[in-house]
Design an enzyme around this catalytic site. Structure first.
Site, mmCIF file in Angstrom:
data_model
loop_
_atom_site.group_PDB
_atom_site.id
_atom_site.type_symbol
_atom_site.label_atom_id
_atom_site.label_comp_id
_atom_site.label_asym_id
_atom_site.label_seq_id
_atom_site.Cartn_x
_atom_site.Cartn_y
_atom_site.Cartn_z
ATOM 1 N NE ARG A 278 -3.743 -2.292 0.338
ATOM 2 C CZ ARG A 278 -3.282 -3.562 -0.444
ATOM 3 N NH1 ARG A 278 -2.315 -3.570 -1.289
ATOM 4 N NH2 ARG A 278 -3.938 -4.589 -0.424
ATOM 5 C CB SER B 222 -8.801 -1.540 4.898
ATOM 6 O OG SER B 222 -9.455 -2.569 4.129
ATOM 7 C CD GLU C 44 -5.232 0.160 3.188
ATOM 8 O OE1 GLU C 44 -4.961 -0.781 4.070
ATOM 9 O OE2 GLU C 44 -6.017 0.316 2.254
HETATM 10 C C1 LIG Z 1 -15.427 0.828 0.522
HETATM 11 C C2 LIG Z 1 -14.140 0.875 -0.011
HETATM 12 C C3 LIG Z 1 -13.353 -0.237 -0.116
HETATM 13 C C4 LIG Z 1 -11.862 -0.176 -0.475
HETATM 14 N N1 LIG Z 1 -11.358 -1.262 -0.593
HETATM 15 C C5 LIG Z 1 -10.097 -1.253 -0.929
HETATM 16 C C6 LIG Z 1 -9.203 -2.587 -1.259
HETATM 17 O O1 LIG Z 1 -9.742 -3.511 -1.204
HETATM 18 N N2 LIG Z 1 -7.954 -2.196 -1.520
HETATM 19 C C7 LIG Z 1 -7.081 -0.993 -1.537
HETATM 20 O O2 LIG Z 1 -6.071 -1.223 -1.680
HETATM 21 N N3 LIG Z 1 -7.954 0.134 -1.075
HETATM 22 C C8 LIG Z 1 -9.240 0.106 -1.188
HETATM 23 N N4 LIG Z 1 -9.805 0.976 -0.751
HETATM 24 C C9 LIG Z 1 -9.085 2.475 -0.827
HETATM 25 C C10 LIG Z 1 -9.206 3.179 -1.868
HETATM 26 O O3 LIG Z 1 -10.097 2.836 -2.946
HETATM 27 C C11 LIG Z 1 -7.707 2.956 -2.938
HETATM 28 O O4 LIG Z 1 -6.763 3.359 -1.951
HETATM 29 C C12 LIG Z 1 -7.719 3.904 -4.129
HETATM 30 O O5 LIG Z 1 -6.705 3.635 -4.783
HETATM 31 C C13 LIG Z 1 -7.948 5.528 -3.736
HETATM 32 O O6 LIG Z 1 -7.981 5.946 -5.314
HETATM 33 P P1 LIG Z 1 -8.610 7.482 -5.207
HETATM 34 O O7 LIG Z 1 -8.574 7.684 -6.630
HETATM 35 O O8 LIG Z 1 -9.921 7.486 -4.683
HETATM 36 O O9 LIG Z 1 -7.443 8.506 -4.320
HETATM 37 P P2 LIG Z 1 -7.794 9.571 -3.642
HETATM 38 O O10 LIG Z 1 -8.304 8.985 -2.280
HETATM 39 O O11 LIG Z 1 -8.372 10.500 -4.303
HETATM 40 O O12 LIG Z 1 -6.097 10.018 -3.247
HETATM 41 C C14 LIG Z 1 -5.387 8.944 -2.658
HETATM 42 C C15 LIG Z 1 -3.707 9.452 -2.802
HETATM 43 O O13 LIG Z 1 -3.438 9.589 -4.219
HETATM 44 C C16 LIG Z 1 -3.249 10.608 -4.715
HETATM 45 N N5 LIG Z 1 -3.463 10.986 -6.044
HETATM 46 C C17 LIG Z 1 -4.733 10.654 -6.603
HETATM 47 N N6 LIG Z 1 -4.608 10.898 -7.919
HETATM 48 C C18 LIG Z 1 -3.444 11.153 -8.201
HETATM 49 C C19 LIG Z 1 -2.888 11.561 -9.463
HETATM 50 N N7 LIG Z 1 -3.278 11.511 -10.381
HETATM 51 N N8 LIG Z 1 -1.382 12.132 -9.477
HETATM 52 C C20 LIG Z 1 -0.754 12.126 -8.159
HETATM 53 N N9 LIG Z 1 -1.452 11.649 -6.958
HETATM 54 C C21 LIG Z 1 -2.714 11.207 -7.010
HETATM 55 C C22 LIG Z 1 -3.762 11.605 -3.584
HETATM 56 O O14 LIG Z 1 -2.981 13.093 -3.615
HETATM 57 C C23 LIG Z 1 -3.716 11.048 -2.443
HETATM 58 O O15 LIG Z 1 -2.402 11.093 -1.850
HETATM 59 C C24 LIG Z 1 -11.277 1.111 -0.507
HETATM 60 C C25 LIG Z 1 -12.090 2.299 -0.222
HETATM 61 C C26 LIG Z 1 -13.361 2.127 0.075
HETATM 62 C C27 LIG Z 1 -14.245 3.393 0.105
#
Ligand SMILES: Cc1cc2nc3c(=O)[nH]c(=O)nc-3n(C[C@H](O)[C@H](O)[C@H](O)COP(=O)(O)OP(=O)(O)OC[C@H]3O[C@@H](n4cnc5c(N)ncnc54)[C@H](O)[C@@H]3O)c2cc1C
Length: 365
Positions: free
Chosen positions: A167, A239, A348
């Site tokens: 992660r 998580s 996380e």
């Molecule tokens: C119900 C639920 C279930 C989930 N299950 C999992 C799972 O099974 N496994 C898992 O690993 N995660 C899980 N997650 C967490 C999440 O979905 C992941 O971590 C996902 O990768 C986050 O992506 P995001 O686009 O929403 O990023 P954000 O939450 O918007 O940002 C996360 C980070 O990424 C950075 N970021 C985003 N886009 C860019 C970009 N283009 N350039 C540079 N930096 C960027 C942001 O600045 C921040 O630091 C879950 C979340 C929820 C709500």
């Protein structure tokens, strides 16, 4: 400058936790030019930048973010190369991740099916090295296209240079690189990776011995829908704590604490789960199990509640929790777990707009 700047935009509507304050300045970036102009505007105004993807792994502070939030909405799914064995698929940073998985499975491309129904965008998936059921994005990344804020140009990073870990990646907590796109290597003739107990149980119940690619996606979606809260209904960031990846010595320390503070049945359970979740080079203990034995299911502070079905998830009941509620619940959980097991839980999701003094307070053991 030619971009559509907004002010005081509530971030609670752009995150799956549905909490926290506004972005002082806000802009949407649909391409590299938008990224460049947004970054140079922030530089000129001397305000900090936060890059937002799908907002599914964030806790935004109640006062919000004092600078410019750039929401990345760069689109695109493009085949760069295809042969009998594999496909190189270029995906824009703003593409919703589950759309990518759905597309790959429909085309018969293997490699990301176990990551079905993870929220967020491709950009966030890369930054967090997201994963599930024994697969993480690192295993299919060929290269990542980024915009380097420091030198003001676009570059490519091959997978080995991305420093992917559990992660984590080079791009995490790193303001220098903005992700534009990534190129994924997907296989045409893959094999199922179904070693996790939930997945094995699902196929045994359905009498499926050799699942197809689409069987696997259907299984993962079904398991996740039963286990995880739908962010449209109940706010969360998935998580909340990292699972424990222990050395043999750390495992021994944990076992000693569990032996001292719990009964023989709990010690036997620990020994039982020790080999249940295959991870190379570490002993994986699910944090959900730790939280359960510490009696933390259903624990709450205000409207911030530990999810009963899966205690590794913290939820925002009725959208009434503040970020302060969530972080005080985190403090309570970490202190209880530390006292009973000696484990220091790591978060996380990422904290946005919090001061260091505040963070230190929430994390005091
Ligand atoms: C119900 C639920 C279930 C989930 N299950 C999992 C799972 O099974 N496994 C898992 O690993 N995660 C899980 N997650 C967490 C999440 O979905 C992941 O971590 C996902 O990768 C986050 O992506 P995001 O686009 O929403 O990023 P954000 O939450 O918007 O940002 C996360 C980070 O990424 C950075 N970021 C985003 N886009 C860019 C970009 N283009 N350039 C540079 N930096 C960027 C942001 O600045 C921040 O630091 C879950 C979340 C929820 C709500």
């Amino acid at each position: 400058m030619n971009f559509n700047l907004e002010e005081n935009v509530p971030l609670k509507n752009l995150t799956t936790f549905h909490l926290g304050g506004p972005a002082r300045y806000f802009v949407v970036a649909e391409n590299l030019e938008d990224l460049k102009s947004s970054v140079s505007w922030a530089k000129e105004k001397e305000v900090p930048v936060f890059v937002l993807g799908g907002g599914s792994n964030l806790v935004v502070s109640d006062i919000g973010f004092p600078g410019l939030v750039i929401q990345v909405k760069i689109a695109g799914l493009e085949i760069l190369h295809e042969d009998e064995e594999q496909v190189l698929l270029k995906v824009g940073a703003g593409v919703r991740w589950d759309e990518v998985v759905d597309h790959a499975v429909a085309c018969g491309w293997w490699g990301i099916e176990n990551m079905s129904l993870i929220y967020g965008t491709l950009g966030g998936i890369i930054v967090q090295n997201a994963g599930a059921y024994g697969t993480e994005i690192a295993s299919v990344v060929n290269h990542v296209e980024i915009y380097d804020r420091e030198v003001g140009e676009a570059k490519e990073f091959f997978a080995d240079d991305c420093h992917f870990g559990y992660r984590s990646s080079l791009f995490q907590n790193n303001e220098r690189y903005l992700i534009i796109a990534a190129v994924l290597e997907l296989k045409k003739n893959g094999t199922p990776n179904i070693k996790y107990p939930d997945v094995i149980k699902y196929f045994a119940e359905k009498n499926i011995t050799v699942p197809s690619l689409s069987d696997i996606r259907t299984a993962i979606v079904s398991i996740r829908q039963n286990k995880l809260p739908d962010p449209e209904v109940l706010g969360s960031a998935g998580s909340f704590f990292k699972n424990l990846l222990l050395t043999p010595e750390e495992y021994q320390n944990l076992k000693e604490k569990i032996t001292a503070n719990f009964n023989a049945e709990t010690v036997a359970q620990l020994e039982g789960i020790k080999n249940k979740f295959p991870v190379v080079g570490a002993i994986k203990i699910p944090t959900a199990w730790i939280l359960d034995v510490c009696g933390l299911k259903g624990e709450r502070v205000g409207a911030a509640v530990v999810y009963e079905k899966q205690p590794i998830i913290l939820t925002n009941q009725d959208n009434a929790a503040t970020a302060d509620d969530i972080m005080n619940l985190v403090k309570k959980i970490r202190q209880t777990v530390f006292a009973k097991t000696g484990v220091k839980l790591e978060m996380e999701p990422e904290l946005v707009g919090f001061g260091q003094k505040e963070i230190d307070g929430y994390f005091r053991l």
